[in-house]
Structures are given as C-alpha cells and as structure tokens.
Design an enzyme around this catalytic site. Structure first.
Site: not given
Length: 211
Positions: A73, A119
């Site tokens: 990948e 966050y």
C-alpha cells in the site's frame, strides 16, 4: 533526527500500536520521511515485531533501495507526501472502530468522522470516505491525489483509516484520536449526540491554525 533514530522510533510506535490492539496480525503500515527518501514497514510484516534493519527504504522517486520489500500500500503513503507539503509520516491502521465505521453505507463521503470533540477536529480534521478498491491497488493513491492535499486523513471504505502528519509522534496520536472518536460514535449511535456546531469548528480552526 538521524535515520537510525527514526528507525528506532518507528519500531517503538509500531509495537505500541500493536500491543494496544490498533493492528492485528500483519495488518497496517507506517511510513516516515527521511532526508533522502522514505522508510516504510515491509509488506506482510507485523507492527509488533519489526526489525529496524529490515524496514524498507525508498528513494525520493519511490524506488526500493534497501530492506525488505515495501508495503503493497505504498501508493497511498506516497500520495500524501506528494500532495501535502510538510508531511513527515503516514499511519494506516485497521483499528476496530474506525474500520467498522468505514463499512457503514450511510457515512457522509465528505467527512466520515463527525465533530464530536474538539480534539478530533484539531488533530484530524475532516475525513473523506474513499470508495473501496482492493488493498494494494494504485487507485488508492490516485484518489488521495484527487483531494489535492485538502485533508490530512481519509477512511478507505471497508478497509480502514489513513492519517498523515508533520512527524511520526503527532501522526500516531492523530490516528489514535480518530479511532477513539469512531468508538464514541458507536457508543452514542442511538443517542443523537450533540455535535460541535460549524461555528465551534471554525473557532477551533482559528485558535489552533498551523503556521
């Protein structure tokens, strides 16, 4: 940081992710930019048992120059480096909740991770959901390039999350934040949770804008 130190840090973070269940078996791959190219975990390697000397190294043109064969990948990793200036690391995991989320057909393709907490907005941002292609298909890289560097992370449909960042530590932390947010989304799925408003998301962007 020297290449030797980078290899040591890569092995340490990879082992930590594996031991805490963010990857299983030989799933997942991590890359880090170095001065003369790219380090990436080898194909079919386990993040919990990496050998510093066998980590794959590519030159700046993507040619394999040392170590074991790179992850199949590698295309999706290189696409982030090519389209997002300042990228220093890419983390691709098959973490449970984010991967489960990537299998849901109703996800917003423009942003598969709802803004539950400040966050996830600050560390990850918008997370487009990319259509499924088989693992290792170069089309993964093409789809990321089509985003033209607009997003630091994506969800690969029926596959899992990919996160990029300025360095290895911040990228790992962002990948962890994405996984934790995916977990929260499942916990709250039937509860109609309160999301951050567009104005609140915009305020976070102003307050924590990168130079």
């Amino acid at each position: 940081m020297s290449e030797a130190s980078t290899r040591t840090l890569l092995v340490r973070f990879a082992r930590s992710l594996f031991e805490r269940g963010y990857s299983v078996g030989s799933a997942g791959n991590i890359s880090v930019a170095v001065e003369d190219g790219l380090l990436i975990t080898p194909t079919n390697s386990c993040l919990g048992f990496l050998d510093e000397a066998r980590i794959s190294k590519l030159d700046r043109e993507g040619r394999h120059i040392s170590g074991d064969a790179p992850s199949k990948e590698v295309f999706l990793h290189r696409a982030f480096y090519e389209t997002r200036p300042g990228t220093g690391a890419v983390v691709h995991l098959h973490s449970t909740y984010a991967t489960a989320l990537s299998c849901l057909p109703e996800l917003d393709p423009q942003d598969g991770i709802a803004p539950l907490t400040p966050y996830v907005v600050m560390r990850v941002g918008k997370v487009p959901v990319l259509p499924y292609v088989r693992p290792g298909d170069p089309a993964m890289g093409d789809m990321i390039r089509q985003l033209q560097g607009a997003c630091a992370a994506v969800l690969l449909a029926n596959h899992g999350p990919v996160v990029s960042g300025k360095d290895l530590s911040s990228t790992v932390y962002a990948a962890e934040e994405l996984e934790e947010t995916a977990k929260l989304l499942f916990l709250l799925r039937d509860r109609q949770p309160r999301l951050l408003t567009p104005a609140q998301v915009e305020e976070l962007g102003r307050a924590f804008a990168k130079p």
